[in-house]
Motif scaffolding. Structure first.
Motif, short mmCIF file in Angstrom:
data_model
loop_
_atom_site.label_atom_id
_atom_site.label_comp_id
_atom_site.label_asym_id
_atom_site.label_seq_id
_atom_site.Cartn_x
_atom_site.Cartn_y
_atom_site.Cartn_z
N ASP A 115 -3.26 -2.12 -5.78
CA ASP A 115 -3.23 -0.75 -5.26
C ASP A 115 -2.18 -0.68 -4.15
OD1 ASP A 115 -4.49 1.97 -4.96
OD2 ASP A 115 -4.71 1.19 -2.92
N ARG A 116 -1.35 0.34 -4.21
CA ARG A 116 -0.33 0.53 -3.17
C ARG A 116 -0.73 1.73 -2.31
NH1 ARG A 116 4.94 -1.26 -2.80
NH2 ARG A 116 5.03 -1.82 -5.02
N ASP A 117 -0.83 1.55 -1.00
CA ASP A 117 -1.26 2.65 -0.13
C ASP A 117 -0.06 3.52 0.27
OD1 ASP A 117 0.10 1.39 1.95
OD2 ASP A 117 -1.71 0.54 2.86
N THR A 143 -2.30 -4.12 -2.16
CA THR A 143 -3.51 -4.97 -2.04
C THR A 143 -4.07 -5.29 -3.41
OG1 THR A 143 -4.31 -2.97 -0.96
CG2 THR A 143 -5.05 -5.03 -0.08
N THR A 196 -7.13 -5.45 -5.52
CA THR A 196 -8.47 -4.84 -5.47
C THR A 196 -9.46 -5.54 -6.38
OG1 THR A 196 -7.84 -3.25 -7.18
CG2 THR A 196 -7.52 -2.58 -4.89
#
Length: 523
Positions: A265-267, A273, A275
């Motif tokens: 997951d890319r914020d 991150t 997940t």
């Protein structure tokens, strides 16, 4: 996004699904099968794929030996062309890559389509000697850092001329240095290590005698920032997680493909991150043979088949056996013949050798190179050593560790089976008489040790011939070492056996039963 990490390890040049013991056999391994599985997994993946060759590819099979030692031009191009049919991103070096010397290894690297990574094998100035320590792959906007590491224990086994000028740093120390660097540059960090686990994965208890040979447990325990770990070297089949890090080890000879899947997951700030993750071993046992690999290997395979089946000598009697376990308990004509070759080659009258694999069944009649290569499976030469009677007794005690008592009967010590099969570390001796009493504690099992009919004394000077792996102390034989070597053969043992048979085209299958393995408790 999903990232898939695929790996082979310890393929040892086994392209076709055969162990070469019997002509025409089809078994559930081989690079040609593994290539099909890799292509299928690459095609089916949701998102980017990183494919790793994790080391020990250059040595092991008769085909690999033929390329290195038999063909007119000792050029690894023919073997590397086969591996190049698989779309690997990166390659790691294994300990067996050094068996044919550094010039041969450098030629293989030049012929390889994959990028070789090696952070902890250093030149005399302390810089990485073989390729870069790491790389950053960019796939679908993802920066993937890949670090390459090799077991540092190469120096414990390899003869000095094959590793001259090299330094072997701890994989743990190298990972501790480079993982933070990769974390700064990459979204995901993959460590690829031709090495395994020194502790039981469930209990954390030590299960490896070689300090420093396998460091993966310590690596994951003490170094933060590793998103996935690819391992090898021990020939184990592992797909699990340790310290919340997914890890695989895909066996050997291409019997399975390691597969790690990371959910990413890319914020809003761009930080990636993990997940979730999954690990699996994808079996190649039933996979069809990859046509591109077969095409690349066909001509070479035909040459190897012809070479393997040429008769070299005839036997009066029988040099075969059915049970390799029993063949270690009681001397066979095959083992006595190997000892005879070793002693004649190096001019010694004490010799030690092992039955290296449970696939071995001795020599058929007539003896062919196929028999030699499938029984004496390593490309070791021979060394002549000056030792003492105390050294000899200590070495016999190490060999005696191979056995234990289970339910009142002599059995193989589980430490030689798990985590890795180590039949090659049990030696049988010729030129002396001895008895190993397995009922006694380790270190006190050697009994009735004589040389030329007289008891061996501790300070007695002796000359012994050993394979070069054992001569430098490989297999926990610390009483041997390079400082005791007085002469070395320049040829591999398979060539020495062939030379012996040329001089002795008819050999007798005999044994003198000079050793006993017994279970005799003392009152």
């Amino acid at each position: 996004m999903k990232l898939t990490i695929l790996s082979t390890s310890d393929t040892h040049g086994y392209v076709y699904p055969t162990n070469y013991v019997k002509k025409g056999t089809q078994q559930g391994f081989g690079l040609a099968r593994a290539a099909t599985v890799i292509a299928q997994e690459q095609a089916a993946a949701e998102g980017p794929v990183v494919t790793i060759e994790n080391g020990d590819f250059l040595e092991g099979s008769p085909l690999a030996y033929y390329v290195a030692r038999v063909q007119d031009h000792r050029d690894p191009q023919a073997l590397m062309n086969i591996y190049n049919q698989i779309h690997y991103d990166c390659g790691i070096l294994g300990n067996h890559e050094f068996n044919y010397g550094q010039d041969y290894l450098q030629a293989a690297i030049r012929e390889s389509d994959r990028q070789i990574l090696c952070a902890n094998i250093l030149d005399h100035t302390g810089q990485p000697e073989y390729g870069k320590p790491y790389t950053i792959l960019e796939k679908d906007g993802l920066k993937i850092g890949v670090l390459g590491l090799t077991t540092q224990a190469v120096y414990k086994w390899e003869k000095a001329t094959n590793i001259d000028g090299l330094q072997f740093e701890s994989a743990y120390i190298a990972a501790k240095k480079y993982v933070p660097i990769l974390r700064e540059q990459a979204d995901v960090v993959i460590v690829c290590y031709h090495g395994g686990f020194e502790r039981d994965l469930a209990t954390g208890e030590p299960n490896d005698i070689h300090v420093g040979e396998n460091e993966a447990y310590h690596m994951l325990q003490a170094i933060p920032g590793i998103d996935a770990l690819v391992t090898g070297h021990q020939h184990r089949q592992i797909a699990t997680s340790l310290f919340d890090t997914p890890t695989t080890q895909p066996g050997f000879r291409g019997q399975a493909i390691g597969k790690i899947t990371l959910d990413l997951d890319r914020d809003a700030d761009g930080k990636v991150t993990v997940t979730n993750y999954d690990t699996a071993l994808v079996s190649a046992a039933e996979a069809p043979l990859d046509p591109q690999v077969l095409t690349a290997a066909k001509g070479l395979n035909n040459q190897v088949a012809h070479w393997l089946d040429q008769p070299l000598g005839h036997i009066t009697g029988d040099m075969t056996f059915d049970d390799p376990v029993q063949a270690r308990l009681k001397e066979t004509p095959y083992i006595e013949f190997i000892q005879r070759v070793q002693m004649a080659t190096m001019g010694a009258d004490i010799s030690a050798t092992a039955l290296f694999s449970n696939e071995a069944r001795g020599f058929e009649n007539p003896i062919t190179m196929r028999n030699i290569m499938t029984n004496y499976v390593y490309p070791n030469g021979l060394s002549l050593l000056n030792i003492t009677g105390a050294d000899l007794r200590a070495a016999l005690e190490v060999s005696a560790r191979y056995f234990t008592i289970i339910d009142g009967e002599i059995a193989v010590n589980p430490a030689f089976i798990h985590p890795k099969h180590r039949q090659y570390n049990y030696d049988m001796y010729e030129g002396i008489d001895y008895r190993l009493n397995i009922a006694q504690p380790m270190g006190h099992r050697v009994e009735a040790l004589t040389y030329h009919g007289q008891p061996v004394t501790d300070d007695q000077p002796l000359r012994i011939v050993l394979n070069q792996y054992r001569a430098v102390g490989g297999g926990h034989y610390s009483m041997f070492g390079a400082n005791k070597i007085v002469a070395e053969s320049q040829s591999a043992m398979s060539e020495l056996i062939a030379d012996y048979l040329q001089a002795h085209p008819v050999v007798d299958a005999t044994t003198n039963q000079n050793f006993q393995i017994v279970n005799e408790p003392r009152n």
